[in-house]
Design a protein around this motif. Structure first.
Motif, short mmCIF file in Angstrom:
data_model
loop_
_atom_site.label_atom_id
_atom_site.label_comp_id
_atom_site.label_asym_id
_atom_site.label_seq_id
_atom_site.Cartn_x
_atom_site.Cartn_y
_atom_site.Cartn_z
N GLY A 15 0.81 -1.62 -0.01
CA GLY A 15 -0.13 0.32 0.13
C GLY A 15 1.17 0.81 -0.12
O GLY A 15 0.39 2.15 0.64
N ARG A 16 2.12 1.00 -0.37
CA ARG A 16 3.24 2.54 0.13
C ARG A 16 4.16 2.38 -1.26
O ARG A 16 4.61 0.66 -1.48
CB ARG A 16 3.85 2.49 1.17
CG ARG A 16 2.14 2.91 2.68
CD ARG A 16 3.21 2.41 3.71
NE ARG A 16 3.24 0.50 3.32
CZ ARG A 16 3.89 -0.05 4.28
NH1 ARG A 16 4.93 -0.11 5.73
NH2 ARG A 16 3.38 -1.29 4.19
N ARG A 17 4.56 2.95 -1.15
CA ARG A 17 5.62 3.49 -2.43
C ARG A 17 6.88 4.46 -1.81
O ARG A 17 7.43 5.20 -1.86
CB ARG A 17 5.19 3.98 -3.94
CG ARG A 17 4.46 2.91 -4.87
CD ARG A 17 4.19 3.39 -5.54
NE ARG A 17 5.40 4.00 -7.27
CZ ARG A 17 5.90 3.31 -7.39
NH1 ARG A 17 5.68 2.13 -7.55
NH2 ARG A 17 7.46 4.21 -8.66
N TYR A 18 7.87 3.54 -1.39
CA TYR A 18 8.92 3.85 -0.85
C TYR A 18 9.72 4.73 -1.38
O TYR A 18 10.67 5.80 -0.77
CB TYR A 18 10.36 2.63 0.07
CG TYR A 18 9.08 1.76 1.41
CD1 TYR A 18 7.63 2.25 1.94
CD2 TYR A 18 10.04 1.24 1.96
CE1 TYR A 18 7.84 2.24 3.17
CE2 TYR A 18 9.88 0.51 3.12
CZ TYR A 18 7.85 1.10 3.75
OH TYR A 18 7.89 0.56 5.39
N CYS A 19 9.80 3.82 -2.60
CA CYS A 19 10.81 4.61 -3.32
C CYS A 19 10.28 6.42 -4.07
O CYS A 19 11.44 7.38 -4.06
CB CYS A 19 11.10 4.26 -4.77
SG CYS A 19 9.34 3.47 -5.50
N GLY A 134 9.15 -8.38 15.85
CA GLY A 134 8.31 -8.01 14.23
C GLY A 134 8.72 -6.68 13.85
O GLY A 134 8.67 -6.31 14.20
N ALA A 135 7.74 -6.97 12.44
CA ALA A 135 7.63 -5.22 11.87
C ALA A 135 6.34 -4.95 10.78
O ALA A 135 6.36 -6.61 10.11
CB ALA A 135 8.67 -4.46 11.42
N ASP A 136 5.74 -4.76 10.41
CA ASP A 136 4.99 -4.68 9.97
C ASP A 136 3.85 -5.91 9.47
O ASP A 136 3.74 -6.34 8.62
CB ASP A 136 5.37 -4.62 8.04
CG ASP A 136 5.77 -3.42 7.20
OD1 ASP A 136 5.33 -2.54 7.90
OD2 ASP A 136 5.93 -3.74 6.11
N ARG A 185 -7.98 -0.92 6.31
CA ARG A 185 -7.33 -0.48 5.20
C ARG A 185 -6.34 0.78 5.83
O ARG A 185 -6.47 2.02 5.41
CB ARG A 185 -8.56 0.54 4.62
CG ARG A 185 -9.39 -0.99 3.61
CD ARG A 185 -9.87 0.36 2.69
NE ARG A 185 -11.23 -0.72 1.45
CZ ARG A 185 -10.63 -1.50 0.47
NH1 ARG A 185 -9.95 -1.45 0.09
NH2 ARG A 185 -11.80 -2.05 0.02
N ARG A 186 -5.49 0.09 6.24
CA ARG A 186 -4.24 0.72 6.56
C ARG A 186 -3.43 1.24 6.58
O ARG A 186 -3.38 3.20 7.25
CB ARG A 186 -3.16 0.15 7.84
CG ARG A 186 -2.31 0.26 8.63
CD ARG A 186 -2.45 1.52 9.71
NE ARG A 186 -1.66 1.40 10.29
CZ ARG A 186 -0.88 3.09 10.38
NH1 ARG A 186 -2.13 3.92 9.26
NH2 ARG A 186 -0.21 3.27 10.91
N TRP A 187 -3.74 1.54 5.02
CA TRP A 187 -2.58 2.80 4.67
C TRP A 187 -3.60 3.17 3.61
O TRP A 187 -2.61 4.07 2.55
CB TRP A 187 -1.56 2.05 3.62
CG TRP A 187 -0.25 1.32 5.08
CD1 TRP A 187 -0.23 0.28 4.89
CD2 TRP A 187 0.00 1.85 5.09
NE1 TRP A 187 0.45 -0.13 6.29
CE2 TRP A 187 0.90 0.97 6.25
CE3 TRP A 187 0.52 3.62 5.96
CZ2 TRP A 187 1.80 1.40 7.18
CZ3 TRP A 187 1.77 4.27 7.01
CH2 TRP A 187 2.73 3.23 7.56
N TYR A 239 7.62 5.37 7.46
CA TYR A 239 7.43 6.03 6.29
C TYR A 239 6.33 6.52 6.52
O TYR A 239 5.46 6.65 7.81
CB TYR A 239 6.82 4.66 5.41
CG TYR A 239 6.18 5.57 4.08
CD1 TYR A 239 7.14 5.60 3.46
CD2 TYR A 239 4.31 5.10 4.20
CE1 TYR A 239 6.11 6.07 2.26
CE2 TYR A 239 3.83 5.75 3.36
CZ TYR A 239 5.05 5.84 1.87
OH TYR A 239 4.94 6.59 0.69
N LEU A 240 6.54 7.63 5.51
CA LEU A 240 5.93 9.65 6.10
C LEU A 240 4.41 9.83 5.03
O LEU A 240 3.78 10.44 5.53
CB LEU A 240 6.73 10.60 5.82
CG LEU A 240 8.10 10.76 6.40
CD1 LEU A 240 9.35 11.20 6.27
CD2 LEU A 240 7.71 10.43 7.94
N SER A 241 3.90 8.83 4.35
CA SER A 241 3.13 9.02 3.86
C SER A 241 2.78 10.54 2.85
O SER A 241 1.40 11.76 3.48
CB SER A 241 1.85 8.48 3.70
OG SER A 241 1.96 7.57 4.55
#
Length: 267
Positions: A15-19, A134-136, A185-187, A239-241
């Motif tokens: 649900g995210r695009r880090y790049c 854990g993470a994510d 829908r977390r993101w 992550y900053l969105s």
């Protein structure tokens, strides 16, 4: 003052695009600092010759734990500046802080790590169980009867919360807030108008963490009782969105980050 910017541009975040976020940030930071990018697996070997290392969207550390531990040890041994500083007490140090904050009476989802202590949690039909490292949401399960060795998993009551909300800070300065109206829908985030009470809640964890510089994200949920409860304190590579905030807010964040890095490099 050259910076080594650590990112995994190919990390497949759900649900995210880090790049996209790191392309934006590095393009703007290059206006103020000589800058090079590297993958987290290469950070320990490449940080010599840089005035500081800025760790951004490098993905969950558990995917490269040995390399991260080597980087951290080498940076501490050499006195290399790392942004965020390696003294963070939140996710940077694992999930122990959720247990510590529970014990200290902070407004956090009640957390234990021993099924024998289940009576310390509210009695609910189902409990969330996730690996302590854990993470994510990796390894997250729900069960009415948590089991397993003490100290291995975090155990929390499954809360029927109204929504999740995240508060974003640079140093101790609040920047913006985003929330997920649909808990499933977390993101899928939208701008959130934080109240003074909301900001007081978020700032209490920023103050607890005692980082002098850095980017932090305080993740919370709105409980059925109406109060906010801490879900996570992201102080390693949140992550900053940024693509979801208005242009003026995005510019203000980049300005705050640039000023924070200048201050960090001259301390």
């Amino acid at each position: 003052m050259p910076l080594l910017y650590v990112t995994d541009l190919a990390y497949p975040a759900r649900g995210r695009r880090y790049c996209d976020e790191d392309i934006l940030l590095t393009s703007r930071l290059r206006e103020h600092f000589p800058l090079a990018l590297c993958h987290p697996l290469d950070a320990a070997g490449m940080m010599t010759g840089f005035d500081a290392v800025i760790v951004r969207n490098s993905g969950p550390v558990l995917h490269y734990q040995e390399a991260y531990d080597s980087f951290r040890a080498a940076a501490l041994a050499a006195g290399t500046r790392v942004y965020n500083p390696l003294t963070g007490r939140g996710d940077m140090a694992g999930k122990q802080y959720l247990l510590d904050l529970t014990a200290a009476g902070y407004p956090v989802i009640p957390t234990i790590d021993d099924p024998a202590d289940l009576a310390l949690l509210p009695s609910v039909p189902s409990y969330a169980v996730k690996p302590k490292q854990g993470a994510d949401s990796i390894g997250l399960t729900f069960t009415p009867h948590p089991a397993g060795p003490a100290g291995e998993n975090l155990i929390q009551p499954r809360i029927d919360f109204a929504y999740e909300v995240s508060f974003y800070f640079v140093d101790d300065a609040f920047q913006y807030a985003l929330y997920a109206p649909d808990p499933a829908r977390r993101w899928e985030l939208k701008p959130y108008e934080a109240t003074p009470a909301d900001l007081g809640f978020a700032r209490s964890f920023i103050e607890w963490n005692t980082l002098s510089h850095g980017i932090q994200r305080v993740d919370a949920c709105r409980a059925p009782s109406g109060e906010l409860l801490l879900v996570e304190l992201e102080d390693l590579n949140p992550y900053l969105s940024l693509d979801l905030v208005p242009p003026a807010t995005q510019e203000a964040f980049i300005t705050a980050l640039t000023e924070s890095l200048h201050s960090f490099l001259t301390v």
